[in-house]
Design a protein around this motif. Structure first.
Motif, PDB file in Angstrom:
ATOM      1  N   ASN A  13      61.498  49.800  17.405  1.00 54.60           N
ATOM      2  CA  ASN A  13      61.030  50.258  16.085  1.00 54.60           C
ATOM      3  C   ASN A  13      60.180  49.197  15.409  1.00 54.60           C
ATOM      4  O   ASN A  13      59.138  49.502  14.834  1.00 54.60           O
ATOM      5  N   MET A  14      60.639  47.940  15.476  1.00 48.13           N
ATOM      6  CA  MET A  14      59.873  46.853  14.855  1.00 48.13           C
ATOM      7  C   MET A  14      58.546  46.662  15.584  1.00 48.13           C
ATOM      8  O   MET A  14      57.522  46.401  14.951  1.00 48.13           O
ATOM      9  N   TYR A  15      58.569  46.806  16.892  1.00 48.19           N
ATOM     10  CA  TYR A  15      57.332  46.688  17.670  1.00 48.19           C
ATOM     11  C   TYR A  15      56.344  47.783  17.248  1.00 48.19           C
ATOM     12  O   TYR A  15      55.152  47.516  17.100  1.00 48.19           O
ATOM     13  N   GLN A  16      56.848  48.998  17.034  1.00 47.38           N
ATOM     14  CA  GLN A  16      55.983  50.090  16.570  1.00 47.38           C
ATOM     15  C   GLN A  16      55.402  49.770  15.190  1.00 47.38           C
ATOM     16  O   GLN A  16      54.232  50.052  14.916  1.00 47.38           O
ATOM     17  N   ASN A  17      56.198  49.157  14.329  1.00 46.44           N
ATOM     18  CA  ASN A  17      55.691  48.725  13.020  1.00 46.44           C
ATOM     19  C   ASN A  17      54.585  47.690  13.194  1.00 46.44           C
ATOM     20  O   ASN A  17      53.598  47.701  12.462  1.00 46.44           O
ATOM     21  N   LEU A  18      54.769  46.796  14.164  1.00 44.29           N
ATOM     22  CA  LEU A  18      53.747  45.779  14.443  1.00 44.29           C
ATOM     23  C   LEU A  18      52.464  46.446  14.951  1.00 44.29           C
ATOM     24  O   LEU A  18      51.362  46.070  14.538  1.00 44.29           O
ATOM     25  N   GLN A  19      52.609  47.444  15.826  1.00 38.06           N
ATOM     26  CA  GLN A  19      51.432  48.177  16.320  1.00 38.06           C
ATOM     27  C   GLN A  19      50.686  48.829  15.151  1.00 38.06           C
ATOM     28  O   GLN A  19      49.456  48.776  15.085  1.00 38.06           O
ATOM     29  N   PRO A  31      52.129  38.135   7.433  1.00 36.07           N
ATOM     30  CA  PRO A  31      52.759  37.190   6.497  1.00 36.07           C
ATOM     31  C   PRO A  31      54.285  37.260   6.616  1.00 36.07           C
ATOM     32  O   PRO A  31      54.842  38.335   6.848  1.00 36.07           O
ATOM     33  N   ASN A  32      54.953  36.120   6.473  1.00 34.80           N
ATOM     34  CA  ASN A  32      56.403  36.057   6.663  1.00 34.80           C
ATOM     35  C   ASN A  32      57.185  37.025   5.774  1.00 34.80           C
ATOM     36  O   ASN A  32      58.233  37.510   6.171  1.00 34.80           O
ATOM     37  N   ASN A  33      56.673  37.316   4.581  1.00 33.28           N
ATOM     38  CA  ASN A  33      57.406  38.195   3.658  1.00 33.28           C
ATOM     39  C   ASN A  33      56.933  39.649   3.719  1.00 33.28           C
ATOM     40  O   ASN A  33      57.366  40.466   2.921  1.00 33.28           O
ATOM     41  N   HIS A  34      56.071  39.986   4.676  1.00 35.29           N
ATOM     42  CA  HIS A  34      55.505  41.339   4.745  1.00 35.29           C
ATOM     43  C   HIS A  34      56.526  42.364   5.236  1.00 35.29           C
ATOM     44  O   HIS A  34      57.266  42.123   6.173  1.00 35.29           O
ATOM     45  N   GLY A  42      57.481  40.715   8.895  1.00 33.88           N
ATOM     46  CA  GLY A  42      57.126  39.294   8.935  1.00 33.88           C
ATOM     47  C   GLY A  42      58.280  38.433   9.420  1.00 33.88           C
ATOM     48  O   GLY A  42      58.110  37.567  10.284  1.00 33.88           O
ATOM     49  N   ARG A  43      59.455  38.690   8.892  1.00 34.30           N
ATOM     50  CA  ARG A  43      60.651  37.926   9.304  1.00 34.30           C
ATOM     51  C   ARG A  43      60.990  38.204  10.762  1.00 34.30           C
ATOM     52  O   ARG A  43      61.400  37.308  11.494  1.00 34.30           O
ATOM     53  N   TRP A  44      60.857  39.461  11.164  1.00 29.64           N
ATOM     54  CA  TRP A  44      61.145  39.839  12.550  1.00 29.64           C
ATOM     55  C   TRP A  44      60.217  39.094  13.516  1.00 29.64           C
ATOM     56  O   TRP A  44      60.671  38.536  14.515  1.00 29.64           O
ATOM     57  N   LEU A  45      58.933  39.053  13.173  1.00 33.77           N
ATOM     58  CA  LEU A  45      57.963  38.384  14.043  1.00 33.77           C
ATOM     59  C   LEU A  45      58.232  36.880  14.090  1.00 33.77           C
ATOM     60  O   LEU A  45      58.123  36.253  15.146  1.00 33.77           O
TER      61      LEU A  45
END
Length: 149
Positions: A13-19, A31-34, A42-45
């Protein structure tokens, strides 16, 4: 299997958000707080980068992140590498890596940087990859006062 499947689903799910972020922004510099879709992307990445650095990121996850365009060399890592290059420059000129604590190289406080790394080593907190690079460059990491030279 339930907890494990839940974790796997969470990663996907987080990867899909990144895509989605990349499609919209054209890059993976999050950004870290995104937040993306209410999730702390951001925190996940940042966590994925930390796992990679500590060699704990699953290879399949790493492949996916590299393929989408995630860069692991953060600003801090680039700064570290530039300080290492200054150490090598000092070594090539002086013939050794015994940098006085207050020595500056190209305006950067190389001596203090090295002293900080020695403190990290003393506490057992020096990144093994960094330690290897320092040793390869010829640095001798002492844990006593470098002004005694």
């Amino acid at each position: 299997g339930f907890v494990f499947d839940q974790l796997a689903d969470g990663w996907d799910n987080m990867y899909q958000n990144l895509q989605q972020f990349k499609e919209r922004e054209g890059h993976c510099v999050v950004p870290n707080n995104h937040k993306e879709n209410g999730k702390k992307l951001g925190r996940w990445l940042m966590l994925q980068r930390k796992k990679k650095k500590n060699e704990k990121l699953e290879s399949l996850h790493e492949e996916k992140l590299v393929k989408i365009g995630v860069e692991y060399d953060t600003l801090a890592e680039q700064k570290w590498e530039s300080m290492l290059q200054l150490l090598i420059q000092f070594r090539d000129r002086e013939g050794h890596c015994h940098v006085p604590r207050h020595h500056k190289e190209n305006g950067q406080n190389l001596g203090r940087w090295l002293a900080t790394l020695e403190q990290s080593k003393k506490k057992g907190k020096l990144d093994p990859t960094h330690e290897r690079k320092l040793l390869d460059a010829g640095a001798i990491l002492r844990d006593k006062n470098r002004d005694a030279l």
